[in-house]
Design a protein around this motif. Structure first.
Motif, PDB file in Angstrom:
ATOM      1  N   MET A  27      17.241  31.782  49.513  1.00 50.58           N
ATOM      2  CA  MET A  27      18.089  32.201  50.281  1.00 50.58           C
ATOM      3  C   MET A  27      18.769  33.466  50.114  1.00 50.58           C
ATOM      4  SD  MET A  27      20.300  28.878  51.116  1.00 50.58           S
ATOM      5  CE  MET A  27      19.765  27.246  51.179  1.00 50.58           C
ATOM      6  N   GLY A  28      18.804  34.198  48.931  1.00 49.46           N
ATOM      7  CA  GLY A  28      19.588  35.499  48.177  1.00 49.46           C
ATOM      8  C   GLY A  28      21.120  35.545  48.258  1.00 49.46           C
ATOM      9  N   VAL A  29      21.646  35.961  49.027  1.00 46.20           N
ATOM     10  CA  VAL A  29      23.278  36.562  49.068  1.00 46.20           C
ATOM     11  C   VAL A  29      23.773  35.521  49.959  1.00 46.20           C
ATOM     12  CG1 VAL A  29      25.017  38.263  48.834  1.00 46.20           C
ATOM     13  CG2 VAL A  29      22.629  38.623  48.080  1.00 46.20           C
ATOM     14  N   PHE A  30      25.029  34.902  49.504  1.00 46.89           N
ATOM     15  CA  PHE A  30      26.007  34.198  50.274  1.00 46.89           C
ATOM     16  C   PHE A  30      27.266  35.069  50.603  1.00 46.89           C
ATOM     17  CE2 PHE A  30      29.905  31.649  51.104  1.00 46.89           C
ATOM     18  CZ  PHE A  30      29.214  30.700  51.961  1.00 46.89           C
ATOM     19  N   TYR A  31      27.614  35.208  51.951  1.00 48.23           N
ATOM     20  CA  TYR A  31      28.438  36.222  52.323  1.00 48.23           C
ATOM     21  C   TYR A  31      29.835  35.248  52.535  1.00 48.23           C
ATOM     22  CZ  TYR A  31      25.586  40.284  51.819  1.00 48.23           C
ATOM     23  OH  TYR A  31      24.603  41.148  51.387  1.00 48.23           O
ATOM     24  N   ALA A  32      30.948  35.561  52.093  1.00 47.05           N
ATOM     25  CA  ALA A  32      32.335  35.055  52.434  1.00 47.05           C
ATOM     26  C   ALA A  32      33.183  36.033  52.925  1.00 47.05           C
ATOM     27  CB  ALA A  32      32.708  34.130  51.235  1.00 47.05           C
ATOM     28  N   THR A  33      34.176  35.441  53.828  1.00 47.87           N
ATOM     29  CA  THR A  33      35.136  36.279  54.342  1.00 47.87           C
ATOM     30  C   THR A  33      36.557  36.053  53.846  1.00 47.87           C
ATOM     31  OG1 THR A  33      34.123  36.783  56.132  1.00 47.87           O
ATOM     32  CG2 THR A  33      36.393  37.214  56.150  1.00 47.87           C
ATOM     33  N   VAL A  34      37.211  36.903  53.061  1.00 51.51           N
ATOM     34  CA  VAL A  34      38.424  36.476  52.540  1.00 51.51           C
ATOM     35  C   VAL A  34      39.586  37.188  52.923  1.00 51.51           C
ATOM     36  CG1 VAL A  34      37.632  35.202  50.183  1.00 51.51           C
ATOM     37  CG2 VAL A  34      38.115  37.654  50.413  1.00 51.51           C
ATOM     38  N   TRP A  35      40.892  36.652  53.273  1.00 49.62           N
ATOM     39  CA  TRP A  35      41.882  37.441  53.942  1.00 49.62           C
ATOM     40  C   TRP A  35      43.064  37.695  52.646  1.00 49.62           C
ATOM     41  CZ3 TRP A  35      42.192  39.497  58.732  1.00 49.62           C
ATOM     42  CH2 TRP A  35      41.168  38.957  59.716  1.00 49.62           C
ATOM     43  N   PRO A  36      43.305  38.852  52.522  1.00 55.31           N
ATOM     44  CA  PRO A  36      44.425  39.175  51.902  1.00 55.31           C
ATOM     45  C   PRO A  36      45.686  39.043  52.343  1.00 55.31           C
ATOM     46  CG  PRO A  36      43.412  41.137  52.477  1.00 55.31           C
ATOM     47  CD  PRO A  36      42.565  40.146  52.961  1.00 55.31           C
ATOM     48  N   ARG A  37      46.655  38.497  51.619  1.00 55.74           N
ATOM     49  CA  ARG A  37      48.117  38.062  52.098  1.00 55.74           C
ATOM     50  C   ARG A  37      48.971  39.428  51.651  1.00 55.74           C
ATOM     51  NH1 ARG A  37      45.469  34.172  50.133  1.00 55.74           N
ATOM     52  NH2 ARG A  37      45.945  34.618  47.982  1.00 55.74           N
ATOM     53  N   TRP A  38      49.979  39.339  52.432  1.00 57.55           N
ATOM     54  CA  TRP A  38      50.964  40.661  52.378  1.00 57.55           C
ATOM     55  C   TRP A  38      51.521  40.541  50.929  1.00 57.55           C
ATOM     56  CZ3 TRP A  38      52.475  44.707  54.776  1.00 57.55           C
ATOM     57  CH2 TRP A  38      53.731  45.382  54.337  1.00 57.55           C
ATOM     58  N   SER A  39      51.764  39.174  50.407  1.00 56.08           N
ATOM     59  CA  SER A  39      52.229  38.893  48.947  1.00 56.08           C
ATOM     60  C   SER A  39      51.282  39.549  47.935  1.00 56.08           C
ATOM     61  CB  SER A  39      52.708  37.596  48.741  1.00 56.08           C
ATOM     62  OG  SER A  39      51.602  36.626  48.904  1.00 56.08           O
ATOM     63  N   ASP A  40      49.860  39.796  48.299  1.00 58.67           N
ATOM     64  CA  ASP A  40      48.826  40.214  47.404  1.00 58.67           C
ATOM     65  C   ASP A  40      49.072  41.663  47.030  1.00 58.67           C
ATOM     66  OD1 ASP A  40      47.728  37.740  47.754  1.00 58.67           O
ATOM     67  OD2 ASP A  40      46.231  38.233  48.889  1.00 58.67           O
ATOM     68  N   MET A  41      49.890  42.536  47.823  1.00 55.57           N
ATOM     69  CA  MET A  41      49.919  43.848  47.557  1.00 55.57           C
ATOM     70  C   MET A  41      50.863  44.233  46.460  1.00 55.57           C
ATOM     71  SD  MET A  41      51.005  46.322  50.860  1.00 55.57           S
ATOM     72  CE  MET A  41      51.885  45.189  51.311  1.00 55.57           C
ATOM     73  N   ASP A  42      50.391  45.255  45.734  1.00 56.74           N
ATOM     74  CA  ASP A  42      51.213  45.851  44.973  1.00 56.74           C
ATOM     75  C   ASP A  42      52.122  46.901  45.352  1.00 56.74           C
ATOM     76  OD1 ASP A  42      49.610  48.009  44.744  1.00 56.74           O
ATOM     77  OD2 ASP A  42      48.931  47.386  43.003  1.00 56.74           O
ATOM     78  N   SER A  43      52.799  47.579  44.685  1.00 53.76           N
ATOM     79  CA  SER A  43      53.791  48.966  45.237  1.00 53.76           C
ATOM     80  C   SER A  43      52.643  50.041  45.621  1.00 53.76           C
ATOM     81  CB  SER A  43      54.723  49.365  44.302  1.00 53.76           C
ATOM     82  OG  SER A  43      54.008  49.900  43.313  1.00 53.76           O
ATOM     83  N   TYR A  44      51.558  50.032  45.362  1.00 60.17           N
ATOM     84  CA  TYR A  44      50.676  51.070  46.056  1.00 60.17           C
ATOM     85  C   TYR A  44      49.820  50.658  47.045  1.00 60.17           C
ATOM     86  CZ  TYR A  44      51.538  53.052  41.437  1.00 60.17           C
ATOM     87  OH  TYR A  44      52.330  53.833  40.095  1.00 60.17           O
ATOM     88  N   ARG A  45      50.094  49.373  47.681  1.00 59.13           N
ATOM     89  CA  ARG A  45      49.282  48.843  48.992  1.00 59.13           C
ATOM     90  C   ARG A  45      47.964  48.154  48.261  1.00 59.13           C
ATOM     91  NH1 ARG A  45      48.606  51.616  53.808  1.00 59.13           N
ATOM     92  NH2 ARG A  45      47.514  52.858  52.724  1.00 59.13           N
ATOM     93  N   HIS A  46      47.715  48.314  47.259  1.00 61.25           N
ATOM     94  CA  HIS A  46      46.348  47.708  46.631  1.00 61.25           C
ATOM     95  C   HIS A  46      46.607  46.233  46.381  1.00 61.25           C
ATOM     96  CE1 HIS A  46      46.034  51.876  44.302  1.00 61.25           C
ATOM     97  NE2 HIS A  46      45.565  51.897  45.614  1.00 61.25           N
ATOM     98  N   VAL A  47      45.628  45.497  46.512  1.00 61.40           N
ATOM     99  CA  VAL A  47      45.752  44.025  46.231  1.00 61.40           C
ATOM    100  C   VAL A  47      45.846  44.279  44.612  1.00 61.40           C
ATOM    101  CG1 VAL A  47      44.472  42.022  45.886  1.00 61.40           C
ATOM    102  CG2 VAL A  47      44.223  43.550  48.105  1.00 61.40           C
ATOM    103  N   ASN A  48      46.892  43.391  44.174  1.00 60.62           N
ATOM    104  CA  ASN A  48      47.318  43.248  42.715  1.00 60.62           C
ATOM    105  C   ASN A  48      46.219  42.573  41.830  1.00 60.62           C
ATOM    106  OD1 ASN A  48      48.327  41.064  40.666  1.00 60.62           O
ATOM    107  ND2 ASN A  48      49.797  42.720  40.411  1.00 60.62           N
ATOM    108  N   HIS A  49      45.832  42.678  40.698  1.00 62.41           N
ATOM    109  CA  HIS A  49      44.781  42.358  39.859  1.00 62.41           C
ATOM    110  C   HIS A  49      44.832  40.725  39.850  1.00 62.41           C
ATOM    111  CE1 HIS A  49      42.242  41.263  36.381  1.00 62.41           C
ATOM    112  NE2 HIS A  49      43.348  40.522  36.085  1.00 62.41           N
ATOM    113  N   ALA A  50      45.952  40.136  39.415  1.00 68.76           N
ATOM    114  CA  ALA A  50      45.931  38.615  39.815  1.00 68.76           C
ATOM    115  C   ALA A  50      45.405  38.143  40.882  1.00 68.76           C
ATOM    116  CB  ALA A  50      47.387  38.090  39.413  1.00 68.76           C
ATOM    117  N   GLN A  51      45.977  38.798  42.094  1.00 65.90           N
ATOM    118  CA  GLN A  51      45.494  38.287  43.383  1.00 65.90           C
ATOM    119  C   GLN A  51      44.208  38.366  43.634  1.00 65.90           C
ATOM    120  OE1 GLN A  51      48.524  36.971  42.750  1.00 65.90           O
ATOM    121  NE2 GLN A  51      48.091  36.332  44.884  1.00 65.90           N
ATOM    122  N   THR A  52      43.406  39.820  43.182  1.00 63.58           N
ATOM    123  CA  THR A  52      42.324  39.947  43.333  1.00 63.58           C
ATOM    124  C   THR A  52      41.376  38.584  42.583  1.00 63.58           C
ATOM    125  OG1 THR A  52      42.446  42.178  43.600  1.00 63.58           O
ATOM    126  CG2 THR A  52      40.260  41.481  42.684  1.00 63.58           C
TER     127      THR A  52
END
Length: 144
Positions: free
Chosen positions: A1-26
Motif C-alpha cells: 500500500m505504501g504511505v497512509f495519509y491522515a489529516t489532523v486539525w490543530p486546536r487554538w490551544s495548541d499554539m505557543d506565543s509565536y503562533r507555532h504548534v507547541n512541542h507537546a501538542q505536536t
C-alpha cells in the motif's frame, strides 16, 4: 500500500506565543494521526492494535519548519519503517498544510510495542497485526 495519509486539525490551544504548534501538542497531533492508521484503518482490516494495548517505546521528532495554527489542517504521511516480532516503528512526516506540495515541518519515528493489558506485560504481534503493518512497509530492516 505504501504511505497512509491522515489529516489532523490543530486546536487554538495548541499554539505557543509565536503562533507555532507547541512541542507537546505536536506529539499529540502525531498520536492522533497514528490512531487513524492503527485504530481506524487497522480495525477495518482486523488488526485491532489499539484495542489490544499498545505503548510508545521510543519517539524521536525532528523539527524542520514551524507548524502554524492558521485554520488549516496538517497532512501526515505514515509508513512502517521497521517491523519486528514484538515492536514496530512508524515513520511520520507532518506537512505544514493539507496539500501534497506543502513542505514537511516535522519528521518523527515512533516505536510502538503491543501490550497485554490483562496480564500487564509486553506481547508479540499477532499474525493479523503483522500482516496489516507489513502492508504499509516503506523499507528498513525487517527484524525477526
Amino acid at each position: 500500500m505504501g504511505v497512509f495519509y491522515a489529516t489532523v486539525w490543530p486546536r487554538w490551544s495548541d499554539m505557543d506565543s509565536y503562533r507555532h504548534v507547541n512541542h507537546a501538542q505536536t506529539i499529540t497531533l502525531l498520536e492522533e494521526a497514528r490512531l487513524q492508521l492503527l485504530y481506524g484503518e487497522g480495525a477495518r482490516h482486523g488488526a485491532d492494535l489499539v484495542d489490544g494495548g499498545l505503548v510508545v517505546a521510543r519517539l524521536e521528532a525532528v523539527y524542520q519548519a514551524p507548524l502554524f495554527v492558521n485554520g488549516n489542517p496538517f497532512r501526515v504521511g505514515m509508513s512502517i519503517s521497521r517491523l519486528r516480532v514484538a515492536d514496530f516503528t512508524i515513520h511520520q512526516e507532518v506537512h505544514c498544510g493539507p496539500s501534497e506540495g506543502d513542505r514537511v515541518g516535522v519528521v518523527a519515528d515512533v516505536t510502538l510495542a503491543p501490550y497485554d493489558l490483562e496480564n500487564e506485560r509486553p506481547r508479540r504481534l499477532t499474525t493479523a497485526e503483522r500482516d496489516f503493518l507489513a502492508s504499509w512497509r516503506s523499507g528498513g530492516d525487517e527484524g525477526v
